[in-house]
Scaffold this motif. Structure first.
Motif, short mmCIF file in Angstrom:
data_model
loop_
_atom_site.label_atom_id
_atom_site.label_comp_id
_atom_site.label_asym_id
_atom_site.label_seq_id
_atom_site.Cartn_x
_atom_site.Cartn_y
_atom_site.Cartn_z
N SER A 76 0.16 -1.21 -0.08
CA SER A 76 -0.34 0.03 0.24
C SER A 76 0.72 1.67 -0.31
O SER A 76 1.44 1.07 0.50
CB SER A 76 -0.45 -0.04 1.20
N ILE A 77 0.12 2.54 -0.61
CA ILE A 77 1.27 3.54 -1.10
C ILE A 77 1.18 4.62 1.04
O ILE A 77 2.79 4.79 0.79
CB ILE A 77 0.22 4.62 -1.73
N GLU A 78 0.12 3.92 1.36
CA GLU A 78 0.78 4.62 2.69
C GLU A 78 1.99 3.94 3.77
O GLU A 78 2.26 4.36 4.42
CB GLU A 78 -1.32 4.13 3.84
N THR A 79 1.58 2.55 3.88
CA THR A 79 2.64 1.61 4.32
C THR A 79 4.37 2.37 3.54
O THR A 79 5.24 2.50 4.00
CB THR A 79 1.92 0.66 4.58
N ALA A 80 3.82 2.41 2.68
CA ALA A 80 5.41 2.62 1.35
C ALA A 80 6.14 3.52 2.42
O ALA A 80 7.61 3.49 2.44
CB ALA A 80 4.96 2.10 0.15
#
Length: 303
Positions: A76-80
């Motif tokens: 996920s972009i948030e986790t990245a």
């Protein structure tokens, strides 16, 4: 947008060709205004990434790269974004955005990209030191990334005309300017300033591009403090990148030896050395170059 090798390269021709050069994407200007320490930074970056799927893919790829090996995969972009960190992700987004205009598809372009990324990484580190309170690290990074924009432009417009300067130019920054002036009648700093004007880049960046080879400008009494500080950072980072490129064994030197070499081979008499945190920089150089390698991986640049 290429020029025949037999045709004389002139500033007038370059000005004409600049009209066909795509503008830097609007996201660049948003990124330059971003504050990695701001409360809404991650939300802003998520918004930018989600409206640009290829950009989001590159961010995910970096978060799952060798630089973060052993931390598990993220999808996920948030986790990245959380894994990579605010300053690093901002730098990556800046580099990707510029690369979309100046694609590093040829060896000469990859060489300039690698050099520009090194200058950007070193400059960002320098700006985070307390001795440069007038310079934002993000501004320093973008200035380092774009300081040789004139070379990018000239390679896209007339690569054949630059073969002589490419062969000899990487021996040192002063030699590069001398060869360009002798071979072409002008230098990449003039072309770079023309490109900055066409792309509506901030005056501060344009002045860095124009004067980054003129060390005496740093101490000129009429130069504003913010420009003088940033110019010193870029000039030093540029000279250091050139030196390390020719000194292949620098990573095996002791900190003391490398510190001394930088003082002898890199420092200009026009700079106030007391403003340069050399000891901290020498210790940080391996990490800085590791970050540069990660950026090269994201951009698809190889040695």
């Amino acid at each position: 947008m290429h020029k025949a090798a037999s045709q004389l390269l002139t500033l007038e021709f370059i000005q004409e060709q600049l009209e066909q050069l795509p503008l830097l994407p609007g996201v660049v200007f948003e990124l330059m205004k971003s504050d990695p320490e701001g409360e809404t930074f991650y939300e802003d970056m998520i918004r930018l990434a989600k409206k640009d799927p290829p950009l989001a893919s590159l961010i995910l790829g970096h978060a799952n790269s060798a630089a973060y090996i052993g931390k598990g995969a993220v999808d996920s972009i948030e986790t990245a974004l959380a894994r990579v960190g605010s300053h690093t992700i901002l730098q990556i987004l800046m580099a990707i955005s510029v690369a979309r205009v100046f694609l590093p598809s040829k060896e000469e372009q990859r060489n300039i990209w690698r050099h520009s990324l090194e200058v950007a990484q070193i400059s960002s580190f320098m700006a985070r030191r307390s001795c440069f309170p007038h310079v934002k690290p993000e501004t320093a990074y973008m200035a380092g990334l774009l300081h040789d924009i004139g070379r990018f432009v000239m390679l896209q417009i007339a690569p054949e005309a630059l073969k002589k300067t490419e062969v000899r130019g990487w021996g040192g920054s002063e030699e590069l300017i001398e060869v360009e002036q002798k071979s072409l009648g002008f230098t990449h700093t003039i072309v770079g300033q023309m490109a900055c004007k066409k792309m509506h880049l901030p005056k501060l960046i344009s002045n860095i591009v124009r004067y980054h080879h003129q060390h005496e400008v740093v101490r000129h009494p009429k130069v504003p403090k913010d420009l003088a500080d940033l110019l010193l950072i870029i000039q030093f980072s540029d000279a250091l990148s050139f030196y390390l490129a020719t000194e292949s064994g620098w990573s095996k030197m002791s900190s003391r030896e490398l510190h001394q070499k930088i003082q002898e081979e890199v420092i200009s008499s026009h700079w106030d050395e007391s403003f340069l945190p050399l000891s901290e920089l020498v210790d940080a150089l391996p990490r800085i170059f590791q970050d540069c390698e990660s950026a090269c991986e994201v951009l698809g640049i190889r040695k």
